[in-house]
Design a protein around this motif. Structure first.
Motif, short mmCIF file in Angstrom:
data_model
loop_
_atom_site.label_atom_id
_atom_site.label_comp_id
_atom_site.label_asym_id
_atom_site.label_seq_id
_atom_site.Cartn_x
_atom_site.Cartn_y
_atom_site.Cartn_z
N GLU A 116 0.82 -1.21 0.00
CA GLU A 116 0.00 0.00 0.00
C GLU A 116 0.86 1.26 0.00
O GLU A 116 0.57 2.23 -0.71
CB GLU A 116 -0.93 -0.01 1.21
CG GLU A 116 -1.98 1.09 1.16
CD GLU A 116 -2.94 1.03 2.32
OE1 GLU A 116 -3.43 2.10 2.73
OE2 GLU A 116 -3.21 -0.08 2.82
N VAL A 117 1.92 1.25 0.80
CA VAL A 117 2.82 2.41 0.84
C VAL A 117 3.42 2.66 -0.54
O VAL A 117 3.45 3.79 -1.03
CB VAL A 117 3.94 2.20 1.89
CG1 VAL A 117 5.01 3.28 1.75
CG2 VAL A 117 3.35 2.21 3.30
N VAL A 118 3.90 1.59 -1.17
CA VAL A 118 4.49 1.72 -2.51
C VAL A 118 3.44 2.18 -3.52
O VAL A 118 3.65 3.12 -4.29
CB VAL A 118 5.11 0.39 -2.97
CG1 VAL A 118 5.54 0.48 -4.43
CG2 VAL A 118 6.30 0.04 -2.09
N GLY A 119 2.28 1.53 -3.51
CA GLY A 119 1.25 1.83 -4.49
C GLY A 119 0.70 3.24 -4.39
O GLY A 119 0.60 3.96 -5.40
N ILE A 120 0.36 3.67 -3.17
CA ILE A 120 -0.24 4.99 -3.03
C ILE A 120 0.79 6.10 -3.23
O ILE A 120 0.46 7.19 -3.69
CB ILE A 120 -0.93 5.12 -1.65
CG1 ILE A 120 -2.07 6.14 -1.73
CG2 ILE A 120 0.05 5.47 -0.55
CD1 ILE A 120 -3.03 6.09 -0.57
N THR A 121 2.06 5.80 -2.90
CA THR A 121 3.11 6.79 -3.14
C THR A 121 3.30 7.02 -4.64
O THR A 121 3.42 8.16 -5.10
CB THR A 121 4.43 6.33 -2.51
OG1 THR A 121 4.25 6.19 -1.10
CG2 THR A 121 5.54 7.34 -2.78
N ILE A 122 3.30 5.92 -5.40
CA ILE A 122 3.45 6.04 -6.86
C ILE A 122 2.22 6.69 -7.49
O ILE A 122 2.32 7.65 -8.25
CB ILE A 122 3.71 4.66 -7.48
CG1 ILE A 122 5.08 4.11 -7.04
CG2 ILE A 122 3.65 4.75 -9.02
CD1 ILE A 122 5.34 2.69 -7.48
N ALA A 123 1.04 6.16 -7.16
CA ALA A 123 -0.18 6.58 -7.84
C ALA A 123 -0.62 7.99 -7.46
O ALA A 123 -0.98 8.79 -8.32
CB ALA A 123 -1.31 5.60 -7.54
N ILE A 126 3.38 10.52 -6.69
CA ILE A 126 4.28 10.81 -7.81
C ILE A 126 3.51 11.10 -9.10
O ILE A 126 3.74 12.11 -9.76
CB ILE A 126 5.26 9.63 -8.03
CG1 ILE A 126 6.15 9.45 -6.79
CG2 ILE A 126 6.12 9.88 -9.27
CD1 ILE A 126 7.07 8.25 -6.87
N LEU A 127 2.55 10.22 -9.44
CA LEU A 127 1.83 10.38 -10.70
C LEU A 127 0.62 11.30 -10.59
O LEU A 127 0.10 11.75 -11.61
CB LEU A 127 1.39 9.00 -11.21
CG LEU A 127 2.52 8.00 -11.49
CD1 LEU A 127 1.94 6.67 -11.96
CD2 LEU A 127 3.50 8.55 -12.52
#
Length: 246
Positions: A116-123, A126-127
């Motif tokens: 979740e940390v990785v996904g929400i940070t990217i989505a 960042i994006l």
């Protein structure tokens, strides 16, 4: 299709409206630098206590569970440490369904939380994608990391990839789904418009993870009770095995 989308949007608005009082209370707290700073110090102290106990009193625990408990305490601070103390130490007096449920939730939580940390940070961070894409991508990463934490150890024990994957799908999907619906929903409710540079972005993410843990725990208790998943092994048996070896 338009009616369906409108219905979902209307439902989302109703949920947001229902939880608006909680949002009004929580957002100022989670945006306060002093409160968040104190919480960060408390979390670091809890991690220190955990590592001290793991090295001094619970060396027999496997490396995977040590990593699991470290992530749980990083995510949830004193709450995570309390869960470890009650369920994960070799010194527990006896095991129980409730403790097995907590350990199973912690195992799932550690992987899903990382995803979740990785996904929400990217989505989101960042994006800067729209809310729908943020939720979908974060769900995807949470499932990926959660399944991997089950598939990997099974394959290390000699189980084939196909069988390990099927076992992970059956045993982990219900708890991951419930955990992420509430965790991601809470995070978006509190910080949907926040950016990575804002305190609220990170504090809401951490808070939402603990909400996910709490709602997933009874699900894991039921899964263990009905034999859908075995639950993590009794840590007190590791202590007994070490004593027998001595």
């Amino acid at each position: 299709m338009l009616q369906s989308d409108g219905g979902l949007a209307g439902l989302a608005k109703q949920v947001e409206h229902a939880f608006e009082p909680a949002r009004e209370v929580l957002v100022p707290i989670l945006s306060n630098p002093t409160i968040v700073g104190v919480w960060a110090l408390v979390v670091l102290a809890c991690v220190g206590v955990l590592w001290w106990d793991l090295r001094s009193n619970n060396e027999p625990l496997g490396s995977m569970m040590k990593a699991v408990w470290t992530l749980v305490v990083l995510y949830s601070g004193p709450f995570g440490l309390a869960v470890y103390w009650y369920t994960g130490r070799t010194q527990i007096a006896h095991d129980s369904l409730w403790r097995r449920g907590f350990r199973s939730t912690a195992h799932c939580y550690s992987g899903c939380g990382a995803g979740e940390v990785v996904g929400i940070t990217i989505a989101q961070g960042i994006l800067a994608l729209t809310v729908g894409w943020v939720a979908a991508i974060t769900f995807g990463f949470a499932y990926l990391f959660g399944y991997a934490l089950t598939i990997g150890p099974l394959m290390q024990d000699g189980v084939g990839f196909k069988e390990a994957t099927w076992d992970a799908l059956l045993s982990e999907t219900p708890s991951i789904t419930v955990m992420e619906i509430f965790a991601i929903g809470t995070d978006l409710l509190l910080a949907a418009d926040a950016h990575m540079g804002e305190i609220l972005f990170w504090s809401a993410l951490v808070f939402s993870l603990s909400i996910g843990f709490l709602v997933a725990w009874p699900v894991n208790v039921l899964l263990v009770e009905f034999g859908v998943k075995e639950g993590m092994s009794d840590p007190s048996e590791m202590r007994e095995g070490t004593a027998a070896g001595d």
